[in-house]
Design a protein around this motif. Structure first.
Motif, PDB file in Angstrom:
ATOM      1  N   UNK A  11       0.666  -1.287   0.010  1.00  0.00           N
ATOM      2  CA  UNK A  11      -0.146   0.041   0.071  1.00  0.00           C
ATOM      3  C   UNK A  11       0.923   1.316  -0.064  1.00  0.00           C
ATOM      4  N   UNK A  12       2.035   1.361   0.740  1.00  0.00           N
ATOM      5  CA  UNK A  12       2.760   2.325   0.921  1.00  0.00           C
ATOM      6  C   UNK A  12       3.428   2.577  -0.355  1.00  0.00           C
ATOM      7  N   UNK A  13       3.804   1.714  -1.170  1.00  0.00           N
ATOM      8  CA  UNK A  13       4.413   1.591  -2.489  1.00  0.00           C
ATOM      9  C   UNK A  13       3.403   2.202  -3.559  1.00  0.00           C
ATOM     10  N   UNK A  14       2.195   1.696  -3.345  1.00  0.00           N
ATOM     11  CA  UNK A  14       1.189   2.510  -4.359  1.00  0.00           C
ATOM     12  C   UNK A  14       1.011   3.785  -4.162  1.00  0.00           C
ATOM     13  N   UNK A  15       0.996   4.092  -2.771  1.00  0.00           N
ATOM     14  CA  UNK A  15       0.531   5.632  -2.370  1.00  0.00           C
ATOM     15  C   UNK A  15       1.699   6.564  -3.341  1.00  0.00           C
ATOM     16  N   UNK A  16       2.781   6.123  -3.627  1.00  0.00           N
ATOM     17  CA  UNK A  16       3.993   6.899  -4.318  1.00  0.00           C
ATOM     18  C   UNK A  16       3.580   6.958  -5.698  1.00  0.00           C
ATOM     19  N   UNK A  21       2.255   7.113 -13.851  1.00  0.00           N
ATOM     20  CA  UNK A  21       2.631   5.665 -13.511  1.00  0.00           C
ATOM     21  C   UNK A  21       1.323   4.857 -13.359  1.00  0.00           C
ATOM     22  N   UNK A  22       0.462   5.321 -13.005  1.00  0.00           N
ATOM     23  CA  UNK A  22      -0.997   4.465 -13.159  1.00  0.00           C
ATOM     24  C   UNK A  22      -1.348   4.460 -14.629  1.00  0.00           C
ATOM     25  N   UNK A  23      -1.171   5.389 -15.668  1.00  0.00           N
ATOM     26  CA  UNK A  23      -1.749   5.306 -16.965  1.00  0.00           C
ATOM     27  C   UNK A  23      -0.615   4.172 -17.498  1.00  0.00           C
ATOM     28  N   UNK A  45      -6.202   6.933  -5.882  1.00  0.00           N
ATOM     29  CA  UNK A  45      -5.239   7.960  -5.447  1.00  0.00           C
ATOM     30  C   UNK A  45      -5.718   9.411  -5.805  1.00  0.00           C
ATOM     31  N   UNK A  46      -6.614   9.621  -7.006  1.00  0.00           N
ATOM     32  CA  UNK A  46      -6.900  10.757  -7.523  1.00  0.00           C
ATOM     33  C   UNK A  46      -7.844  11.353  -6.514  1.00  0.00           C
TER      34      UNK A  46
END
Length: 59
Positions: A11-16, A21-23, A45-46
């Motif tokens: 989760x902490x990595x995803x928050x970064x 990146x998500x695209x 995240x948005x």
């Protein structure tokens, strides 16, 4: 029982991740399920960043 620490670290990595990146993750997904997952992550995240901006009156 799952390894909670492991998923907290994920989760902490995803928050970064940022929008680019998500695209990239969505575009390079090898399955529809993975694509859907990364789209949900991007939406989450948005929404999180929108809440933070509203809380700071920056909108």
């Amino acid at each position: 029982m799952c390894n909670v620490k492991k998923y907290e670290d994920i989760y902490k990595e995803i928050e970064k991740l940022d929008i680019d990146d998500t695209m990239q993750l969505v575009l390079e997904s090898k399955s529809e399920d993975a694509k859907d997952f990364y789209e949900l992550v991007g939406d989450f995240l948005l929404q999180k960043r929108q809440k933070e901006a509203i809380a700071r009156n920056v909108f």
